[in-house]
Scaffold this motif. Structure first.
Motif, short mmCIF file in Angstrom:
data_model
loop_
_atom_site.label_atom_id
_atom_site.label_comp_id
_atom_site.label_asym_id
_atom_site.label_seq_id
_atom_site.Cartn_x
_atom_site.Cartn_y
_atom_site.Cartn_z
N VAL A 98 0.81 -1.25 0.13
CA VAL A 98 -0.23 0.05 -0.04
C VAL A 98 1.05 1.06 0.08
O VAL A 98 0.42 2.25 -0.71
N ALA A 99 2.06 1.30 0.66
CA ALA A 99 2.59 2.26 0.95
C ALA A 99 3.34 2.66 -0.34
O ALA A 99 3.56 3.78 -0.94
N ALA A 100 3.76 1.66 -1.14
CA ALA A 100 4.23 1.93 -2.78
C ALA A 100 3.19 2.41 -3.52
O ALA A 100 3.53 3.34 -4.45
N MET A 101 2.08 2.38 -3.34
CA MET A 101 0.90 2.88 -4.08
C MET A 101 0.61 4.14 -3.87
O MET A 101 0.19 5.02 -4.60
N GLU A 102 0.86 4.23 -2.67
CA GLU A 102 0.06 5.65 -2.08
C GLU A 102 1.64 6.67 -2.67
O GLU A 102 1.26 7.80 -2.82
N ALA A 103 2.76 6.09 -2.85
CA ALA A 103 3.89 7.11 -3.40
C ALA A 103 3.51 7.30 -4.87
O ALA A 103 4.15 8.26 -5.50
N ASP A 104 2.63 6.48 -5.48
CA ASP A 104 2.52 6.85 -6.86
C ASP A 104 1.10 6.40 -7.21
O ASP A 104 0.70 5.40 -7.58
N PRO A 105 0.25 7.65 -7.42
CA PRO A 105 -1.05 7.45 -7.69
C PRO A 105 -1.41 6.86 -8.84
O PRO A 105 -2.80 6.33 -9.22
N SER A 106 -0.54 6.63 -9.83
CA SER A 106 -0.68 6.01 -11.04
C SER A 106 -0.80 4.39 -11.17
O SER A 106 -1.09 3.98 -12.34
N ILE A 107 -0.24 4.06 -9.95
CA ILE A 107 -0.34 2.27 -9.77
C ILE A 107 -1.79 1.86 -9.43
O ILE A 107 -2.24 2.42 -8.61
N GLY A 108 -2.15 1.10 -10.42
CA GLY A 108 -3.52 0.47 -10.14
C GLY A 108 -3.33 -0.91 -9.22
O GLY A 108 -4.48 -1.08 -8.51
#
Length: 299
Positions: A98-108
């Motif tokens: 989740v932290a990785a996704m929070e850092a990049d909003p373009s990740i689905g």
């Protein structure tokens, strides 16, 4: 908030370990179990030992995609996880994802690394299939190693999905897939909608593998192979050009006699190419009329 959906079918003891690990390492997560009419007491175990888990005890086996869709309707998190019942956490790997996704909003969607019970790594990403890869498979040639994530799909073993991304493609999995290929289809749809897919190698999940399907893919029963074959051709029809889907259909049809002869020459009670050839032919001709394979034995 993180919502974790575990679809279960007759894997009670794996499920117990799975839920114990999720509760220990992701205590703030919403846990949802969809039990596909198990006969081993799985639903009763969850109700008794994990009363805080949202349990949906289905009266029939819905399959993996439709089972997850039941859980998705109840999920309240901004991120949802498709988590196999024979997978276990050893740390807060999902929070890391989740932290990785929070850092990049373009990740689905992202997937952690996978490790088998023997400590060896398992593959969590695969190249999207193509006519070329199917041809190499038919000739028993090595396929290319996974390349750029632009051309890869993520497994559904411990798949973390941004709810916003899932909603952008309809909010659910394609439940025409009873088992196999639904994760490849989900990845293809997310990619088409413009979302990135990533691996988070710093996060690792333990995965036993094959618990619900009765073993490894190399020992797949003919009735399960029917759904693998069905899923493959549905995936090509849904995600590749028509001419390519037709070519893959013809390739499998041509391969039926070869598998039949090999199976008759070297029959195995556990793994019969002749039986696989038979169900392949049934699936291929059934696809012309929209027919699906029968439910797997014991489902």
């Amino acid at each position: 908030m993180l919502s974790v959906i575990v679809v279960n079918f007759n894997t009670r003891e794996y499920l117990r370990k799975c839920l114990t690990s999720l509760r220990a390492h992701e205590p703030g997560a919403q846990l949802i179990v969809v039990d596909n009419a198990s006969r081993d007491g799985s639903a009763e175990m969850v109700a008794q030992d994990f009363p805080d888990v949202a349990l949906f005890a289905e009266k029939k086996n819905l399959g993996f995609a439709a089972g997850n869709n039941v859980g998705l309707k109840a999920a309240t998190g901004d991120y949802v996880v498709l988590f196999n019942s024979d997978a276990e956490l050893r740390d807060a790997a999902l929070t890391q994802c989740v932290a990785a996704m929070e850092a990049d909003p373009s990740i689905g969607a992202v997937h952690p690394a996978l490790e088998g019970p023997d400590g060896l790594p398992q593959i969590a990403e695969h190249n999207f299939p193509s006519l070329g890869s199917m041809f190499r498979d038919a000739l028993r040639l090595k396929n290319k190693r996974p390349g750029s994530l632009e051309n890869r799909w993520l497994a559904g073993t411990a798949l973390v999905i941004r709810k916003k991304a899932l909603d952008s493609i309809g909010g659910k999995l394609d439940d025409s897939y009873f088992m196999y290929w639904e994760d490849a289809d989900l990845s293809a749809k997310l990619k088409k909608a413009g979302w990135k897919l990533e691996l988070v190698p710093g996060a690792t999940v333990k995965h036993h593998g094959g618990a619900s399907g009765g073993g490894a893919d190399t020992a797949r029963r003919a009735d399960l192979h029917a759904w693998f074959c069905y899923g493959k051709h549905r995936w090509f029809r849904s995600n590749r050009p028509r001419w390519e889907a037709a070519a893959v259909w013809m390739m499998d049809l041509v391969d039926v006699p070869r598998k039949t002869l090999r199976g008759l020459a070297k029959h195995s009670a556990r793994y019969s190419e002749w039986a696989q050839a038979k169900v392949t032919a049934q699936v291929l001709f059934g696809s012309l009329t929209g027919a699906k394979p029968p439910l797997p034995r014991g489902a």
